[in-house]
Design a protein around this motif. Sequence first.
Motif, PDB file in Angstrom:
ATOM      1  N   GLU A 151      99.774  55.026   9.486  1.00  0.00           N
ATOM      2  CA  GLU A 151     100.052  56.082  10.473  1.00  0.00           C
ATOM      3  C   GLU A 151      99.548  57.436   9.986  1.00  0.00           C
ATOM      4  O   GLU A 151      98.895  58.176  10.733  1.00  0.00           O
ATOM      5  N   GLN A 152      99.848  57.747   8.716  1.00  0.00           N
ATOM      6  CA  GLN A 152      99.418  59.039   8.167  1.00  0.00           C
ATOM      7  C   GLN A 152      97.902  59.093   7.989  1.00  0.00           C
ATOM      8  O   GLN A 152      97.267  60.112   8.293  1.00  0.00           O
ATOM      9  N   ARG A 153      97.301  57.978   7.514  1.00  0.00           N
ATOM     10  CA  ARG A 153      95.850  57.941   7.318  1.00  0.00           C
ATOM     11  C   ARG A 153      95.115  58.176   8.648  1.00  0.00           C
ATOM     12  O   ARG A 153      94.161  58.945   8.722  1.00  0.00           O
ATOM     13  N   MET A 154      95.549  57.469   9.684  1.00  0.00           N
ATOM     14  CA  MET A 154      94.876  57.605  10.981  1.00  0.00           C
ATOM     15  C   MET A 154      95.137  58.974  11.607  1.00  0.00           C
ATOM     16  O   MET A 154      94.274  59.527  12.285  1.00  0.00           O
ATOM     17  N   LYS A 155      96.319  59.521  11.361  1.00  0.00           N
ATOM     18  CA  LYS A 155      96.619  60.873  11.854  1.00  0.00           C
ATOM     19  C   LYS A 155      95.662  61.878  11.209  1.00  0.00           C
ATOM     20  O   LYS A 155      95.072  62.724  11.884  1.00  0.00           O
ATOM     21  N   ASP A 156      95.491  61.737   9.884  1.00  0.00           N
ATOM     22  CA  ASP A 156      94.573  62.636   9.162  1.00  0.00           C
ATOM     23  C   ASP A 156      93.138  62.452   9.661  1.00  0.00           C
ATOM     24  O   ASP A 156      92.404  63.435   9.856  1.00  0.00           O
ATOM     25  N   VAL A 200      94.618  55.912  17.979  1.00  0.00           N
ATOM     26  CA  VAL A 200      93.748  56.823  18.745  1.00  0.00           C
ATOM     27  C   VAL A 200      94.461  57.258  20.025  1.00  0.00           C
ATOM     28  O   VAL A 200      94.194  58.334  20.561  1.00  0.00           O
ATOM     29  N   MET A 201      95.382  56.409  20.504  1.00  0.00           N
ATOM     30  CA  MET A 201      96.204  56.788  21.662  1.00  0.00           C
ATOM     31  C   MET A 201      97.227  57.846  21.248  1.00  0.00           C
ATOM     32  O   MET A 201      97.448  58.836  21.956  1.00  0.00           O
ATOM     33  N   ILE A 202      97.842  57.637  20.086  1.00  0.00           N
ATOM     34  CA  ILE A 202      98.889  58.568  19.615  1.00  0.00           C
ATOM     35  C   ILE A 202      98.274  59.906  19.226  1.00  0.00           C
ATOM     36  O   ILE A 202      98.798  60.976  19.558  1.00  0.00           O
ATOM     37  N   ASN A 203      97.149  59.859  18.510  1.00  0.00           N
ATOM     38  CA  ASN A 203      96.473  61.088  18.045  1.00  0.00           C
ATOM     39  C   ASN A 203      95.251  61.334  18.938  1.00  0.00           C
ATOM     40  O   ASN A 203      94.118  61.077  18.554  1.00  0.00           O
ATOM     41  N   LEU A 230      84.920  58.150  26.490  1.00  0.00           N
ATOM     42  CA  LEU A 230      86.076  58.358  27.366  1.00  0.00           C
ATOM     43  C   LEU A 230      86.291  57.161  28.290  1.00  0.00           C
ATOM     44  O   LEU A 230      87.422  56.686  28.463  1.00  0.00           O
ATOM     45  N   ALA A 231      85.207  56.651  28.858  1.00  0.00           N
ATOM     46  CA  ALA A 231      85.312  55.493  29.765  1.00  0.00           C
ATOM     47  C   ALA A 231      85.903  54.282  29.039  1.00  0.00           C
ATOM     48  O   ALA A 231      86.720  53.546  29.606  1.00  0.00           O
ATOM     49  N   LEU A 232      85.515  54.083  27.786  1.00  0.00           N
ATOM     50  CA  LEU A 232      86.036  52.949  27.014  1.00  0.00           C
ATOM     51  C   LEU A 232      87.504  53.157  26.652  1.00  0.00           C
ATOM     52  O   LEU A 232      88.324  52.234  26.773  1.00  0.00           O
ATOM     53  N   LEU A 233      87.854  54.368  26.219  1.00  0.00           N
ATOM     54  CA  LEU A 233      89.245  54.642  25.835  1.00  0.00           C
ATOM     55  C   LEU A 233      90.198  54.494  27.021  1.00  0.00           C
ATOM     56  O   LEU A 233      91.325  54.017  26.866  1.00  0.00           O
ATOM     57  N   VAL A 234      89.746  54.880  28.194  1.00  0.00           N
ATOM     58  CA  VAL A 234      90.564  54.747  29.407  1.00  0.00           C
ATOM     59  C   VAL A 234      90.892  53.281  29.681  1.00  0.00           C
ATOM     60  O   VAL A 234      91.928  52.962  30.274  1.00  0.00           O
ATOM     61  N   ASN A 235      90.033  52.373  29.222  1.00  0.00           N
ATOM     62  CA  ASN A 235      90.223  50.947  29.510  1.00  0.00           C
ATOM     63  C   ASN A 235      90.978  50.196  28.420  1.00  0.00           C
ATOM     64  O   ASN A 235      91.098  48.971  28.483  1.00  0.00           O
ATOM     65  N   TYR A 236      91.532  50.920  27.459  1.00  0.00           N
ATOM     66  CA  TYR A 236      92.324  50.262  26.420  1.00  0.00           C
ATOM     67  C   TYR A 236      93.712  49.919  26.957  1.00  0.00           C
ATOM     68  O   TYR A 236      94.476  50.809  27.320  1.00  0.00           O
ATOM     69  N   ARG A 237      94.008  48.653  27.053  1.00  0.00           N
ATOM     70  CA  ARG A 237      95.316  48.155  27.513  1.00  0.00           C
ATOM     71  C   ARG A 237      95.810  48.893  28.756  1.00  0.00           C
ATOM     72  O   ARG A 237      96.996  49.242  28.861  1.00  0.00           O
ATOM     73  N   LYS A 238      94.905  49.111  29.695  1.00  0.00           N
ATOM     74  CA  LYS A 238      95.232  49.943  30.863  1.00  0.00           C
ATOM     75  C   LYS A 238      96.271  49.293  31.768  1.00  0.00           C
ATOM     76  O   LYS A 238      96.922  49.980  32.549  1.00  0.00           O
ATOM     77  N   TYR A 239      96.405  47.964  31.704  1.00  0.00           N
ATOM     78  CA  TYR A 239      97.377  47.279  32.570  1.00  0.00           C
ATOM     79  C   TYR A 239      98.665  46.916  31.827  1.00  0.00           C
ATOM     80  O   TYR A 239      99.623  46.474  32.436  1.00  0.00           O
ATOM     81  N   GLU A 240      98.671  47.099  30.502  1.00  0.00           N
ATOM     82  CA  GLU A 240      99.805  46.618  29.703  1.00  0.00           C
ATOM     83  C   GLU A 240     100.753  47.727  29.273  1.00  0.00           C
ATOM     84  O   GLU A 240     101.930  47.489  29.039  1.00  0.00           O
ATOM     85  N   SER A 241     100.243  48.928  29.137  1.00  0.00           N
ATOM     86  CA  SER A 241     101.094  50.025  28.659  1.00  0.00           C
ATOM     87  C   SER A 241     100.572  51.347  29.227  1.00  0.00           C
ATOM     88  O   SER A 241      99.542  51.387  29.892  1.00  0.00           O
ATOM     89  N   VAL A 242     101.291  52.414  28.943  1.00  0.00           N
ATOM     90  CA  VAL A 242     100.867  53.740  29.408  1.00  0.00           C
ATOM     91  C   VAL A 242      99.748  54.237  28.494  1.00  0.00           C
ATOM     92  O   VAL A 242      99.958  54.472  27.306  1.00  0.00           O
ATOM     93  N   ASN A 243      98.561  54.390  29.071  1.00  0.00           N
ATOM     94  CA  ASN A 243      97.409  54.873  28.316  1.00  0.00           C
ATOM     95  C   ASN A 243      97.298  56.382  28.542  1.00  0.00           C
ATOM     96  O   ASN A 243      97.065  56.831  29.666  1.00  0.00           O
ATOM     97  N   PRO A 244      97.492  57.193  27.477  1.00  0.00           N
ATOM     98  CA  PRO A 244      97.484  58.652  27.660  1.00  0.00           C
ATOM     99  C   PRO A 244      96.151  59.199  28.185  1.00  0.00           C
ATOM    100  O   PRO A 244      96.126  60.237  28.841  1.00  0.00           O
TER     101      PRO A 244
END
Length: 706
Positions: A151-156, A200-203, A230-244
């Motif tokens: 979590e910390q590594r990816m945040k950094d 990448v969703m959290i940060n 952006l187009a790819l990130l929008v399609n990450y688990r778009k039907y399974e959870s809230v994608n920011p």
Amino acid sequence: MTWFVRSCKKSYNRDLVMSQVEKKAGLLRRTSSSKKPLKEKVVLMYDEIFAKEDPAKNNPRFWDELFLMKVNLEYLESKLESVDGEEVQRIQDNINSLFHHCVQALGEEHQIKVVNALQTLCALFRGVHQKNKSASGFDIINMLMGFDKAEQRMKDLMERLDSLLCGDGSESLKSLCLKLLLCLVTVTDNISQNTILEYVMINSIFEAILQILSEVSSRGQHGYDAVVLLALLVNYRKYESVNPYIVKLSIVDDEPTLDGMGMVVHQALTEYNRQYKDKEEENQGGFFSTLTSMVGSMFIADADEKLSVQTNEAILLALYEAVHLNRNFITVLAQSHPEMDIAATPITPTPTTPTTPLGTTPPSLDMMNNPELPLDPNLQTSNLLITFLKYASIVMQDTKDEHRLNSARLCLIILTCIAEDQYADAFLHDDNMNFRVNLHRMPMRHRKKAADKNIPSRPLVCAVLDLMVEFIVTHMMKEFPMDLYLRCVQIIHKLLCYQKKCRIRLHYTWRELWSALINLLKFLLSNETTLLAKHNIFYLALLVVNLFNMFITYGDTFLPTSNSYDELYYEIVRMHQVLDNLYCMVLRVSTNTGQWKEAASKVTHALVNVRAIINHFNPKIESYAAVNHISQLSEEQVLEVVRSNYDTLTLKLQDGLDQFERYSEQPKEAAFFKELVRSISLNVRKNVSLNTLSQDVLLKEFSTIS
């Protein structure tokens, strides 16, 4: 002598193969035949990382020195891929340490270190995933950075990438940051199975992407990569959870940002259209064209193949997400661009773009930065919608190829979203916004190519209708694209519903549409047995018949003149044989037991008014011909009979003709988008390149940075 030559050739080939192997293995050229080849310093350091001991134990400056060395991506990736299960456990601490020091190096002032850290991170992501395709996302995270510290590594990491993208630093570094992110997003075939993207969703880097798109200079150099990302990130688990990224994209209302996104899409589609036009012009001259004209249609299929230009599903997906998610983006579609420039002034681009195009076919930097771009000579202005319609007219010509079929389907989905939007409908039908839209038409034996100068200036809805008619006319074939036909007819219906609702009398050549629809019904009848084996042709027939019912019931509110209404009846009477045959067919199927009984029955009921018109006017026309001793009536004579016999015609009022089901991506389209995103992801992964910058180029650029 022959033996000597053959021996030399063998020796040369062996040396060539060995040199290629040595390069991949990180070996330097041999000093003499008796000595072993020397390894690059960076390769020796990689080997230390893959040993059990901590590489910094005997050399405290190990990590500082590593990031000053030119990265050997091939060697590092292949080394990661070759590690077996037991070795992973043994060297995991060193891999975790390498990841940690890469992230730390991104904060260094020394630019070469930052570049090398970015490239090393890419090798880490790719190599670990390639080796552990069957491993869970948690195992991969654990191997890369240690699950307890992930979590910390990816945040950094995300914070430093965000800082690099938003800062005033090197454009080359920004380019590499985007390419690293594209590499990270596409390491798995199915991006929704890439667990690292949770971080990448959290940060979020959403704001960094928007900043790139809103600024003229950065958009010119990095806009394409940013939009695809952006187009790819929008399609990450778009039907399974809230994608920011979905949530944030849906509420963007900043005009420069939305305009920037529109400009990037506009340029990419314009580049595709230009490439196609260039190929088309090549084929119109010379021996090939002469031979084609001499022997008729023999070479039409070959010509289509030669004109094939690689489609760009990535940029089309970005356009779809913008249109579908953000109502504010609809305004961007209609914004006129007297000059199709992304940058206000020409910029000399740094050579950071890979020679292999990213995604599918991004526009060249020259194209992105050149304010003096050629426009269609018949257009004083253009806009994104016109460019998109031209693109659609090209990719919808040939749907035999899977990529072009997907592109055609996505084009029709985008047009469906546009046709449902009230604001979009308003500018599509605006009489004060007239354009000449030169759509591409499929070569056919029975028609000549329309001259560009003969295209009238009309509201944009006419071009949309032209595109639908063109598709209907040109795709009645053995491999019948049922899904595309359904979408075409539904788009026409939605546009008619708006015209009826707002009482817009559109001056359009409606007879071309009516003729195309009746010919489609004729095709369905002629191929009933073949088509029914694969498709429910009765649903398509019902939609077509209900389009005629819309014209019959409400045509007086949106057809341009009373003559148009007369011509509608004339067309129905003229083609009555097709409609009679359709009625006989659906009656036969609906009176027998079988899977199509209910579907055919709906068409039978829908034909009630069409049959009433035929049964009312046909005897009147025959009587008129007999009384006046005319064997064959002219069109004007038939129209005269129609006009004088409206009063005695009885029609039934049919409910729900101006109602339609609104587009919904989930669940109907979910499978299509899942496969489309997988295809785009594979393409991006194949073409993304972080190894395109030589140290010399970087040093030269960094020496000019103040």
